[in-house]
Design a protein around this motif. Structure first.
Motif, PDB file in Angstrom:
ATOM      1  N   VAL A  17       0.832  -1.208   0.000  1.00 48.53           N
ATOM      2  CA  VAL A  17       0.000   0.000   0.000  1.00 48.53           C
ATOM      3  C   VAL A  17       0.862   1.252   0.000  1.00 48.53           C
ATOM      4  CG1 VAL A  17      -1.769   1.272   1.272  1.00 48.53           C
ATOM      5  CG2 VAL A  17      -1.873  -1.223   1.146  1.00 48.53           C
ATOM      6  N   LEU A  21       0.379   0.799  -4.686  1.00 46.35           N
ATOM      7  CA  LEU A  21      -0.378  -0.244  -5.376  1.00 46.35           C
ATOM      8  C   LEU A  21      -1.688  -0.520  -4.650  1.00 46.35           C
ATOM      9  CD1 LEU A  21       2.536  -2.744  -6.126  1.00 46.35           C
ATOM     10  CD2 LEU A  21       1.572  -1.021  -7.663  1.00 46.35           C
ATOM     11  N   ASP A  22      -2.646  -1.095  -5.362  1.00 51.03           N
ATOM     12  CA  ASP A  22      -3.919  -1.461  -4.758  1.00 51.03           C
ATOM     13  C   ASP A  22      -3.708  -2.589  -3.742  1.00 51.03           C
ATOM     14  OD1 ASP A  22      -5.307   0.385  -6.298  1.00 51.03           O
ATOM     15  OD2 ASP A  22      -5.593  -1.034  -7.943  1.00 51.03           O
ATOM     16  N   TRP A  23      -4.595  -2.665  -2.766  1.00 50.57           N
ATOM     17  CA  TRP A  23      -4.442  -3.615  -1.674  1.00 50.57           C
ATOM     18  C   TRP A  23      -4.446  -5.056  -2.153  1.00 50.57           C
ATOM     19  CZ3 TRP A  23      -8.049  -7.356  -0.796  1.00 50.57           C
ATOM     20  CH2 TRP A  23      -9.304  -7.176  -1.399  1.00 50.57           C
ATOM     21  N   TRP A  24      -5.200  -5.346  -3.241  1.00 50.68           N
ATOM     22  CA  TRP A  24      -5.332  -6.731  -3.685  1.00 50.68           C
ATOM     23  C   TRP A  24      -4.038  -7.278  -4.285  1.00 50.68           C
ATOM     24  CZ3 TRP A  24      -4.366  -6.842  -8.855  1.00 50.68           C
ATOM     25  CH2 TRP A  24      -4.670  -5.696  -9.599  1.00 50.68           C
ATOM     26  N   TRP A  25      -3.082  -6.408  -4.589  1.00 57.04           N
ATOM     27  CA  TRP A  25      -1.790  -6.873  -5.074  1.00 57.04           C
ATOM     28  C   TRP A  25      -1.120  -7.777  -4.044  1.00 57.04           C
ATOM     29  CZ3 TRP A  25       1.064  -7.140  -9.366  1.00 57.04           C
ATOM     30  CH2 TRP A  25       0.697  -6.369 -10.465  1.00 57.04           C
ATOM     31  N   THR A 128      -2.662 -10.013   3.059  1.00 53.51           N
ATOM     32  CA  THR A 128      -3.915  -9.332   2.731  1.00 53.51           C
ATOM     33  C   THR A 128      -4.353  -8.419   3.874  1.00 53.51           C
ATOM     34  OG1 THR A 128      -4.590 -11.230   1.374  1.00 53.51           O
ATOM     35  CG2 THR A 128      -6.309  -9.676   2.034  1.00 53.51           C
ATOM     36  N   ALA A 131      -2.257  -5.320   3.943  1.00 53.24           N
ATOM     37  CA  ALA A 131      -2.612  -4.363   2.898  1.00 53.24           C
ATOM     38  C   ALA A 131      -3.886  -3.600   3.258  1.00 53.24           C
ATOM     39  CB  ALA A 131      -2.788  -5.090   1.570  1.00 53.24           C
ATOM     40  N   SER A 135      -3.192   1.419   5.436  1.00 53.69           N
ATOM     41  CA  SER A 135      -3.470   2.854   5.486  1.00 53.69           C
ATOM     42  C   SER A 135      -3.372   3.409   6.898  1.00 53.69           C
ATOM     43  CB  SER A 135      -4.873   3.127   4.922  1.00 53.69           C
ATOM     44  OG  SER A 135      -5.857   2.412   5.672  1.00 53.69           O
TER      45      SER A 135
END
Length: 214
Positions: A17, A21-25, A128, A131, A135
């Motif tokens: 994060v 990048l998006d969290w699902w990465w 997961t 991520a 934040s």
């Protein structure tokens, strides 16, 4: 070891994060790549839009150490093609370290597969979660990528205990790493493994007694 994956995975997910990048990465990489140290490198390469050829080359150089692992990993204890296939895919540094010990010589293939599966789940789940909660980590927090180095340090200390006072092997490993760093800094990992393997084979040949003739 599975519990040790939790802070490491959380650190990896938070790093994803923080890299933009998006969290699902994090979950996707943990489930499909499952490359440990390479995944930390992969995040930086994806964020920098590195070409696929560079990513593939880096993956090969970093993960080629698994070729050496297979020389002694107990894959022959696992039954069925599916079990052997997953055992090969889920062969991580930690799984190899746990199965290389003296106590693991009596473990069944089923137990080793369950061990690998749970470590895979620990890694994917914690990555997961890290991520999704990334934040909440302030940008001022640094050093998350050092979690992997800390885990390898613990594994090294555990390996030293199984040597029972024989310091020649870790000393030679350290010498191989230093020599590879000086001679081939761009390919340090591959060079270190090659030097270490060649040295072990040489020591084995020179120290093994020839059978006496009847």
């Amino acid at each position: 070891m599975g519990l040790g994956f939790v802070p490491l995975g959380l650190a990896f997910g938070a790093l994803v994060v923080q890299s933009g990048l998006d969290w699902w990465w994090a979950g996707l990489s943990a489930a499909l790549v499952y490359g440990g140290s390479f995944e930390f490198l992969l995040i930086g390469m994806v964020a920098a839009a590195a070409p696929p050829a560079a990513i593939a080359g880096t993956a090969f150089m970093v993960n080629i150490r698994h070729v050496f692992y297979t020389l002694s990993f107990p894959l022959h204890r696992m039954r069925g093609r599916l079990g052997k296939a997953y055992g090969t895919f889920a062969l991580s540094d930690e799984a190899y370290a746990l199965t290389a010990g003296e106590k693991a010589q009596s473990w069944s293939g089923r137990r080793i597969l369950w061990l690998q599966l749970f470590m895979h789940l620990y890694w994917a789940g914690s990555a997961t979660a890290g991520a999704l909660l990334g934040s909440l980590v302030p940008d001022s927090v640094t050093g998350l990528d050092f979690a992997l180095t800390a885990l390898f340090t613990v594994l090294a200390l555990d390996a030293l205990k199984d040597l029972r006072g024989d310091l020649s092997t870790p000393a030679f490993a350290l010498l191989s790493a230093v020599a590879a760093l000086l001679l081939r800094p761009g390919q340090m990992l591959l060079a270190a493994f090659a030097l270490f393997t060649a040295g072990l084979l040489t020591r084995h040949v020179t120290t093994t007694r020839r059978p006496s003739r009847a």
